[in-house]
Design a protein around this motif. Structure first.
Motif, PDB file in Angstrom:
ATOM      1  N   SER A 119       0.835  -1.212   0.000  1.00  0.00           N
ATOM      2  CA  SER A 119       0.000   0.000   0.000  1.00  0.00           C
ATOM      3  C   SER A 119       0.866   1.256   0.000  1.00  0.00           C
ATOM      4  CB  SER A 119      -0.918  -0.001   1.225  1.00  0.00           C
ATOM      5  OG  SER A 119      -1.771  -1.131   1.222  1.00  0.00           O
ATOM      6  N   CYS A 167      -1.548  -0.429 -10.344  1.00  0.00           N
ATOM      7  CA  CYS A 167      -2.633  -1.350  -9.985  1.00  0.00           C
ATOM      8  C   CYS A 167      -2.093  -2.358  -8.981  1.00  0.00           C
ATOM      9  CB  CYS A 167      -3.171  -2.075 -11.215  1.00  0.00           C
ATOM     10  SG  CYS A 167      -4.497  -3.256 -10.855  1.00  0.00           S
ATOM     11  N   VAL A 170      -2.589  -6.015  -6.629  1.00  0.00           N
ATOM     12  CA  VAL A 170      -3.151  -7.366  -6.707  1.00  0.00           C
ATOM     13  C   VAL A 170      -3.127  -7.969  -5.310  1.00  0.00           C
ATOM     14  CG1 VAL A 170      -2.956  -9.663  -7.744  1.00  0.00           C
ATOM     15  CG2 VAL A 170      -2.255  -7.658  -9.052  1.00  0.00           C
ATOM     16  N   ASP A 171      -4.241  -8.584  -4.892  1.00  0.00           N
ATOM     17  CA  ASP A 171      -4.272  -9.225  -3.581  1.00  0.00           C
ATOM     18  C   ASP A 171      -5.240 -10.403  -3.621  1.00  0.00           C
ATOM     19  OD1 ASP A 171      -3.083  -8.082  -0.773  1.00  0.00           O
ATOM     20  OD2 ASP A 171      -4.766  -9.444  -0.455  1.00  0.00           O
ATOM     21  N   LYS A 190     -10.308 -10.623  -0.521  1.00  0.00           N
ATOM     22  CA  LYS A 190     -11.364  -9.798  -1.125  1.00  0.00           C
ATOM     23  C   LYS A 190     -11.838  -8.698  -0.181  1.00  0.00           C
ATOM     24  CE  LYS A 190     -12.960 -13.275  -4.410  1.00  0.00           C
ATOM     25  NZ  LYS A 190     -14.101 -14.073  -4.931  1.00  0.00           N
ATOM     26  N   LYS A 198      -9.894  -7.100   1.903  1.00  0.00           N
ATOM     27  CA  LYS A 198      -8.854  -6.081   1.821  1.00  0.00           C
ATOM     28  C   LYS A 198      -8.978  -5.292   0.518  1.00  0.00           C
ATOM     29  CE  LYS A 198      -4.830  -7.349   3.306  1.00  0.00           C
ATOM     30  NZ  LYS A 198      -3.477  -7.978   3.348  1.00  0.00           N
ATOM     31  N   ILE A 199      -9.363  -5.981  -0.548  1.00  0.00           N
ATOM     32  CA  ILE A 199      -9.540  -5.308  -1.840  1.00  0.00           C
ATOM     33  C   ILE A 199     -10.641  -4.258  -1.732  1.00  0.00           C
ATOM     34  CG2 ILE A 199     -10.309  -5.642  -4.218  1.00  0.00           C
ATOM     35  CD1 ILE A 199      -8.885  -8.353  -4.164  1.00  0.00           C
ATOM     36  N   HIS A 225      -9.289  -1.240   0.026  1.00  0.00           N
ATOM     37  CA  HIS A 225      -8.432  -0.438  -0.849  1.00  0.00           C
ATOM     38  C   HIS A 225      -9.261   0.366  -1.851  1.00  0.00           C
ATOM     39  CE1 HIS A 225      -4.546  -1.732   0.541  1.00  0.00           C
ATOM     40  NE2 HIS A 225      -4.812  -3.010   0.340  1.00  0.00           N
ATOM     41  N   THR A 226     -10.288  -0.279  -2.395  1.00  0.00           N
ATOM     42  CA  THR A 226     -11.137   0.399  -3.380  1.00  0.00           C
ATOM     43  C   THR A 226     -11.816   1.624  -2.772  1.00  0.00           C
ATOM     44  OG1 THR A 226     -11.547  -1.706  -4.511  1.00  0.00           O
ATOM     45  CG2 THR A 226     -13.064   0.108  -4.982  1.00  0.00           C
ATOM     46  N   VAL A 230      -7.305  -2.004  -7.191  1.00  0.00           N
ATOM     47  CA  VAL A 230      -6.771  -3.300  -6.766  1.00  0.00           C
ATOM     48  C   VAL A 230      -7.660  -4.400  -7.339  1.00  0.00           C
ATOM     49  CG1 VAL A 230      -6.116  -4.756  -4.822  1.00  0.00           C
ATOM     50  CG2 VAL A 230      -5.903  -2.278  -4.633  1.00  0.00           C
ATOM     51  N   TYR A 235      -8.373  -8.789  -7.895  1.00  0.00           N
ATOM     52  CA  TYR A 235      -8.219 -10.065  -7.198  1.00  0.00           C
ATOM     53  C   TYR A 235      -7.380 -11.016  -8.045  1.00  0.00           C
ATOM     54  CZ  TYR A 235      -9.328 -14.590  -5.170  1.00  0.00           C
ATOM     55  OH  TYR A 235      -9.226 -15.840  -4.604  1.00  0.00           O
TER      56      TYR A 235
END
Length: 532
Positions: free
Chosen positions: A397, A412, A414-415, A418, A420-421, A424-425, A431, A433
């Motif tokens: 981050s 961009c 990647v994680d 979901k 956590k995504i 972030h969004t 970000v 998946y």
């Protein structure tokens, strides 16, 4: 004698590490070697082993989302696999018995069913140790495997309770009230700070849960798991889990040693144990086929199935109870201990190559994948992006924000988490998946034209495999990664990384640059490197 045990554990664990195998393989071999030399398990080793199991279950509880256990692919697949694999195993044992082989020539259907039931469980200790070592505990197949393991453990606890006739006391009905103690436990963690006091609070809560459940007539290990689950989702749960992992690993050495020390094999026992291990491919295949029916990607089903392809320490507990009740002979307990130990070794060897196995056979495996298999499907690699950051924890981050704000590059992340995504969004970060070790994720990479791919995952083996997948997919751009030690840095360079940032060695330089960029007025002349 205890010094000899410690020395043997170190020697065999060290040797296993040098040939690229997990240390637990060495600990198992150390136990067998000591047992062959006449060394027997003692109370100290058993206490250490039991403590390790309790700590491990507490940590699992800290990371577990209880709602996942209520999903059909968890509880239903566990029951389906247990029934199918258990039935086939019982039939195989009776068939071998009909051949007149030693130890099984006079076996009854009841005994065959008990042995099959004991072998239907997978090892929580072995599977979780492998998942944690590869950094796959929180990815979809890791969570799926852990969920199935916990349902299996609950079934085993129920069997042990019913078989012994030991009914929990009426005070067990008050255990749900523990839910209202969550604020107190949360305050305890918050007030414990970030040092050894936090670790001690975790240990105390582990023992408190174990003792409380044992006091009301329930299994102590279940209490450790429940107390961990009570703290799941707390702000400090992740930090507590990380701080306790090494402590837990030390105690689990006693468990693996104890497995080897508990068996005194004869050639007949070894032969039957090897025959039982021939069923392991069937066990893994069963999980693959059953999980694929639940709209599961075949990769997810395969990796979860491989993680569960071993026999369980709980099976030995079930067999020990059957021995006490006169249902099985002592020879069978030793045979099962050998089979469990061999399965541990085989499982670690196979799972170390699980991603390679999928990459090699993915075209054939996808034939059994259902058309509606959308669960865990990775998003396509992002287009119109200059920098891809794989692993959006604190380091990822921070790298994302710095690159996006100061270098005018399109970024961009990647994680695999979901939740956590979504977080972030909401903060304005882009970000997607995906699992960097997933060969399917990197398909179509040639059209992306990334300038830089950065890896910030916590596991070295995970990053090494991800870089390999990236290069295999045809990526020729720049690759950067993080490392904690010089040997990890060298491993990443050898894997194909162009730049590796050493947390500890280069943290001072980063700290100095950040500080001076914010107090430019104290500098006699503005350095060019800080002027951008």
């Amino acid at each position: 004698m205890d010094s000899l045990v410690i020395l043997a554990a170190f020697a065999f664990g060290f040797a296993a590490r040098q040939i690229g195998q997990p240390p637990l393989v060495g600990y198992l071999i150390a136990g067998f070697t000591l047992g062959h030399l006449g060394v027997e398990s003692n109370t100290t080793i058993e206490v250490i082993a039991n403590t390790g199991i309790a700590l491990m279950l507490f940590i699992i509880g800290l990371k577990l989302d209880i709602r996942s256990l209520l999903k059909p692919e968890i509880y239903r697949s566990t029951v389906e696999h247990g029934v199918v694999f258990g039935g086939l195993t019982a039939l195989m044992i009776m068939f071998v018995g009909a051949l007149g082989l030693p130890l099984v020539s006079d076996i009854t259907w009841t005994q065959a069913a008990l042995i099959a039931f004991a072998l239907s469980f997978s090892s929580t200790v072995c599977a979780v140790a492998m998942l944690e070592e590869r950094g796959e505990f929180r990815v979809r197949h890791g969570q799926l495997a852990v969920g199935i393991l916990i349902v299996q453990d609950i079934i085993a606890v129920l069997f042990l309770t019913v078989s012994t006739g030991k009914i929990p006391t009426l005070f067990a009905l008050l255990l749900p009230l523990l839910f209202f103690a969550r604020p107190l436990f949360s305050y305890l963690l918050k007030a414990s700070g970030h040092d050894e006091v936090l670790i001690l609070s975790g240990i105390i809560l582990t023992f408190l849960g174990s003792s409380l459940f044992e006091l009301v007539g329930m299994k102590a290990d279940l209490g450790a798991l429940v107390f961990g689950m009570l703290l799941s989702g707390d702000k400090k749960s992740g930090e507590l889990a990380k701080s306790m992992i090494s402590f837990k690993d030390i105690f689990l050495i006693g468990f693996f040693l104890n497995i080897g020390l508990s068996a005194s094999p004869s050639l007949e026992m070894l032969g039957i144990a090897l025959l039982l291990c021939l069923l392991l491919p069937l066990k893994g295949l069963g999980f693959l086929l059953i999980l694929s029916r639940y709209k599961m990607r075949v990769r997810t089903a395969l990796l979860a199935g491989l993680a569960l392809t071993q026999y369980s320490e709980f099976g030995l507990i079930v067999a020990a109870l059957a021995l006490q009740l006169g249902w099985l002979s002592e020879d069978w307990l030793a045979t099962l201990a050998i089979a469990v130990s061999i399965s541990f070794v085989l499982s670690t060897l196979i799972n170390g190559r699980s991603h390679t196995i999928y990459s090699r056979f993915k075209n054939s495996l996808k034939r059994i994948e259902q058309d509606l298999a959308t669960d865990d499907a990775p998003q396509c690699p992002a287009r119109n992006v200059d920098v891809l950051i794989v692993g959006m924890g604190r380091v990822g981050s921070g790298a994302y924000d710095t690159i996006a704000s100061q270098y005018n590059l399109k970024v961009c992340g990647v994680d695999t988490d979901k939740k956590k995504i979504a977080s972030h969004t909401s903060c304005g970060r882009k970000v997607i998946y995906g699992d960097a070790e997933d060969a399917d994720f990197w398909e179509g990479l040639s059209a992306t034209q990334y300038k830089l791919v950065m890896f910030t995952m916590p596991s070295l083996s995970e990053m090494v495999d991800a870089v390999h997948q990236l290069r295999t997919a045809g990526y020729t751009g720049k690759v950067a990664a993080v490392a904690k030690y010089d040997d990890e840095r060298n491993a990443m360079i050898n894997a194909g990384a162009d730049v590796v940032f050493n947390y500890y060695a280069q943290a001072g330089a980063g700290f100095a640059e950040h500080t001076l960029s914010n107090v430019m007025d104290i500098l006699p002349e503005k350095p060019a490197s800080l002027g951008g």
